[in-house]
Design an enzyme around this catalytic site. Structure first.
Site, mmCIF file in Angstrom:
data_model
loop_
_atom_site.group_PDB
_atom_site.id
_atom_site.type_symbol
_atom_site.label_atom_id
_atom_site.label_comp_id
_atom_site.label_asym_id
_atom_site.label_seq_id
_atom_site.Cartn_x
_atom_site.Cartn_y
_atom_site.Cartn_z
ATOM 1 N N GLU A 1 50.772 17.026 -54.697
ATOM 2 C CA GLU A 1 51.104 18.253 -53.969
ATOM 3 C C GLU A 1 52.273 18.953 -54.669
ATOM 4 O OE1 GLU A 1 51.941 16.353 -50.265
ATOM 5 O OE2 GLU A 1 49.864 15.726 -49.999
ATOM 6 N N LEU B 1 46.507 19.318 -49.811
ATOM 7 C CA LEU B 1 47.566 18.570 -49.132
ATOM 8 C C LEU B 1 46.956 17.438 -48.304
ATOM 9 C CD1 LEU B 1 50.538 20.279 -47.283
ATOM 10 C CD2 LEU B 1 49.804 17.949 -46.884
ATOM 11 N N ALA B 2 46.648 16.344 -48.947
ATOM 12 C CA ALA B 2 46.039 15.214 -48.242
ATOM 13 C C ALA B 2 46.280 13.956 -49.065
ATOM 14 C CB ALA B 2 44.542 15.457 -48.058
ATOM 15 N N GLU B 3 47.134 13.084 -48.556
ATOM 16 C CA GLU B 3 47.538 11.920 -49.353
ATOM 17 C C GLU B 3 46.386 10.951 -49.590
ATOM 18 O OE1 GLU B 3 49.461 13.171 -46.893
ATOM 19 O OE2 GLU B 3 51.078 13.959 -48.146
ATOM 20 N N GLN C 1 54.357 12.890 -52.313
ATOM 21 C CA GLN C 1 55.541 13.755 -52.309
ATOM 22 C C GLN C 1 56.799 13.076 -51.762
ATOM 23 O OE1 GLN C 1 55.336 17.717 -50.194
ATOM 24 N NE2 GLN C 1 55.441 18.337 -52.336
ATOM 25 N N PHE D 1 55.217 9.223 -46.557
ATOM 26 C CA PHE D 1 53.843 9.695 -46.306
ATOM 27 C C PHE D 1 52.806 8.655 -46.745
ATOM 28 C CE2 PHE D 1 55.483 14.265 -47.475
ATOM 29 C CZ PHE D 1 56.428 14.170 -46.470
ATOM 30 N N HIS E 1 60.798 10.466 -44.601
ATOM 31 C CA HIS E 1 60.978 10.854 -46.004
ATOM 32 C C HIS E 1 61.758 9.778 -46.766
ATOM 33 C CE1 HIS E 1 59.746 14.795 -44.684
ATOM 34 N NE2 HIS E 1 59.907 15.322 -45.883
#
Lengths: 360, 325
Positions: B29, B58-60, B82, B86, B129
């Protein structure tokens, strides 16, 4: 404010070539298959039906392990596979062992997969496929990667992946289609909608009228196909393959089908969630019966031809199960060897420990 | 030799490998045009083109799956997650799939993937995070987990990770990205994965640590030196597998050990190090092996990070305890 759902859904009609009586109802889309190819398609379906019956019996005798029955889904599985080439890459779900076999996985290895032996997962050189995926939908995101790789390598090949109706509820289902769509990857996404995710009926999975329409959200083409009509499945997959290779984008194909047997042989009892009436309703749509009628009408099939396939299947199965039974047993040291290219120290130590144990 | 921050060293390593091997692909991303939210991939898309360095949806989970599929086509993917918080979104693709690829295929298929991801506390990020989740990764057989603490190590380890034919989780502590510069050789060099580094030699106490806690430990060691305590600081650099050889060599010299990690106390890397030491060197120990860790709560809200994260005072206290035992 304009509501579009109803008009979008209404455009998803089931694509069919043969009706339940084996009559051609759609001449325009009739695939261009030779007589030999048509016979080969029937041969594969009969063979696979026998393989399913024998696998269930072998499982009950304790000679096979994990097994997900396939009867009823032959047109969906083998019709789609028949449209592929050797260079195409298959990412199967756990019920999709027949496609692997027809792609080149030897039968004894399919049996070893069922028995729980890693040799069943070792694709021979030149067989482009992953072993069957157990996590529902995981193969969809991986397929996008294979499809993108094939595109970037400039190959005239596709990545094809399979899941069931339940799989369409997973996030990975959408992510896989969405990635493939965004990259214009070489992908075919197949959903074998057999009406039940173990016991949960299709209607409880989603408010969507069709599963094919889920393609629209990902910006790719979607098509609903009669999954009991092998010619329709073949024609749809062939079309999807040509589009993908031409750079026209991936496609989602929903095949409407049914599994006659239980979800797997590990204790599932379909009478808890399906009626006998529903079973017999679907048996009337049987893909083998339908295609046999079609071929007989063209004088391409006979009882004799069918018996020949059945005998061959039984003979192959007998040999393959024998070979699988005799295959060397797995050792912990095999597992350790298969963890990394170069063993880290902790595994070097454990290797020594298990080598010593195994030599006793 | 150039002076670089850790983030510059990481970019440099990616550039070296993109140049050297056309199968290396960098994606995630915002990694393309934008050069990554921390600028780890700054300029790489421009230099190597959109086929080699590209943005993803945007999709892990999709990113993890994409990496696996590309690896199956002979590529050497370097996906970025990112922020490592996540990772829960992609844990099946990492732990359930790529970690098992070689094993489940009986050695016929591999996943030479390097998953890069920023993590670590002290930079006031929102929830999920900053968490130190390396313990989760280390528990998964089939993964190697690397955490550099200096620009030099960051480059050499990342090059090794990319060249490794098995999946490597490469975690970048955000606090270290730009906090200092270090000497980084130009061009290619590798640091062996699975090898610890003695960042400070000492004879009285061994501190075993990694990531940002290497620097807290070095600061603690300086303070302790004033009181006549000579501390050895071992930077694990790879938290799975653990370099027990280097640790045991030090333990046999100092006979006293403190293990320091930023992560919570339960399970995890420090617990594993302690267990290995007591199994292999108990007769060399003059004191119990103690741990400095964060408490077993969820990672704190950012305003309170400083009161939650272990710091050099906590380390000094534990070192004094093992010295005075």
């Amino acid at each position: 404010m304009k509501h579009v759902l109803e008009s979008v859904e209404s455009q998803f009609e089931m694509f069919q070539i043969l009706n339940e009586d084996g009559e051609v109802v759609n001449k325009d889309d009739m695939p261009n298959l030779s007589d030999d190819e048509l016979k080969e398609l029937m041969r594969r379906m009969v063979y696979t039906r026998i393989l399913d019956q024998r696998s269930i019996a072998l499982n009950r005798q304790g000679r096979l392990g994990f097994y997900a029955p396939t009867a009823g889904q032959e047109a969906s599985q083998l019709g789609s596979h028949f449209a592929l080439e050797k260079d195409d890459f298959i990412l199967p779900g756990y019920r999709d062992v027949p496609q692997l076999i027809w792609h080149g996985l030897p039968l004894y290895q399919a049996f070893l997969f069922s028995k729980g032996h890693f040799h069943g997962n070792q694709m021979p050189e030149g067989v482009h496929a992953l072993p069957p995926q157990i996590i529902i939908g995981a193969q969809y995101v991986q397929a996008a990667g294979v499809g993108l790789g094939l595109k970037m390598r400039g190959k005239k090949a596709v990545a094809i992946t399979y899941t069931g109706d339940g799989g369409t509820s997973q996030g990975d289902f959408y992510e896989g289609m969405n990635f493939a769509g965004a990259y214009g990857a070489h992908n075919i996404f197949i959903v074998q909608n057999n009406g039940f995710a173990i016991s949960v009926p299709r209607e409880k999975q989603t408010a969507a009228k069709t599963l094919a329409q889920k393609a629209v959200a990902a910006g790719i083409e979607g098509l609903q196909v009669d999954g009991m009509d092998v010619l329709a499945v073949y024609a749809a997959t062939k079309h999807a393959r040509e589009r993908a290779i031409a750079g026209e984008g991936p496609m989602l194909i929903e095949t409407i089908t049914y599994r006659y047997g239980p979800h797997t042989m590990a204790g599932d009892d379909p009478t808890r969630y399906r009626s006998a009436d529903l079973d017999s309703e679907w048996e009337k749509k049987d893909p083998l019966v339908r295609f046999r009628k079609f071929l007989e009408g063209k004088n391409l099939w006979s009882e004799e031809a069918e018996n020949e396939v059945i005998d061959k299947a039984k003979e192959d199965i007998k040999e393959a199960i024998k070979k699988a039974d005799q295959y060397p047993k797995q050792k912990v040291t095999d597992f350790i060897s298969n963890m990394f290219e170069t063993l880290p120290n902790n595994l070097v130590e454990q290797m020594e420990e298990y080598k010593a144990k195994e030599s006793k | 030799m150039a002076q670089m921050t850790m983030i510059q060293a990481i970019t440099d390593a990616l550039r070296v490998e993109l140049k050297k091997d056309e199968n290396v692909l960098v994606f995630g991303e915002d990694v393309g045009q934008n050069g990554g939210v921390f600028r780890a991939t700054e300029g790489l898309q421009k230099e190597f083109g959109e086929d080699r360095v590209f943005d993803t949806p945007l999709a892990e989970s999709g990113i993890g799956g994409l990496a696996i599929g590309l690896a199956l086509q002979g590529y050497r993917p370097v996906p970025e997650i990112q922020f490592f918080g996540f990772v829960y979104e992609v844990i099946d693709s990492i732990s359930g799939q790529m970690a098992r690829m070689r094993y489940r295929s009986g050695g016929t298929q591999t996943a030479p993937i390097t998953v890069r991801s920023p993590f670590g506390g002290g930079v006031h990020t929102p929830e999920l995070h900053a968490d130190s989740l390396e313990g989760l990764m280390a528990q998964q057989p089939g993964l190697k987990v690397v955490i550099p603490s200096t620009p030099y190590d960051a480059k050499g380890l990342l090059i090794s990770a990319i060249r490794d034919n098995d999946p490597v989780i490469y975690l970048e502590h955000m606090k270290l990205y730009r906090s200092f510069r270090g000497e980084v050789p130009e061009g290619e060099y590798t640091i062996e994965i699975g090898k610890a580094d003695v960042k400070r030699e000492g004879k009285d106490v061994t501190i075993v640590t990694y990531g940002a806690m290497v620097h807290a430990s070095l600061k603690a060691a300086e303070e302790l030196e004033k009181n006549g305590i000579d501390v050895e600081v071992i930077d694990l650099r790879t938290v799975s597998p653990i370099d027990m050889e280097t640790i045991l060599e030090s333990v046999k010299k100092t006979n006293r050990v403190v293990v320091v990690q930023e992560a919570q106390r339960q399970a995890g890397i420090a617990a594993n190090v302690v267990a290995e030491i007591q199994e292999r060197a108990i007769l060399h120990l003059e004191a119990p092996v103690l741990r400095v860790t964060a408490p077993d709560t969820v990672y704190p809200f950012s305003e309170a990070e400083e009161v939650w994260l272990p710091n050099y005072n906590d380390i000094i206290e534990k070192v004094n305890t093992v010295v005075n035992f």
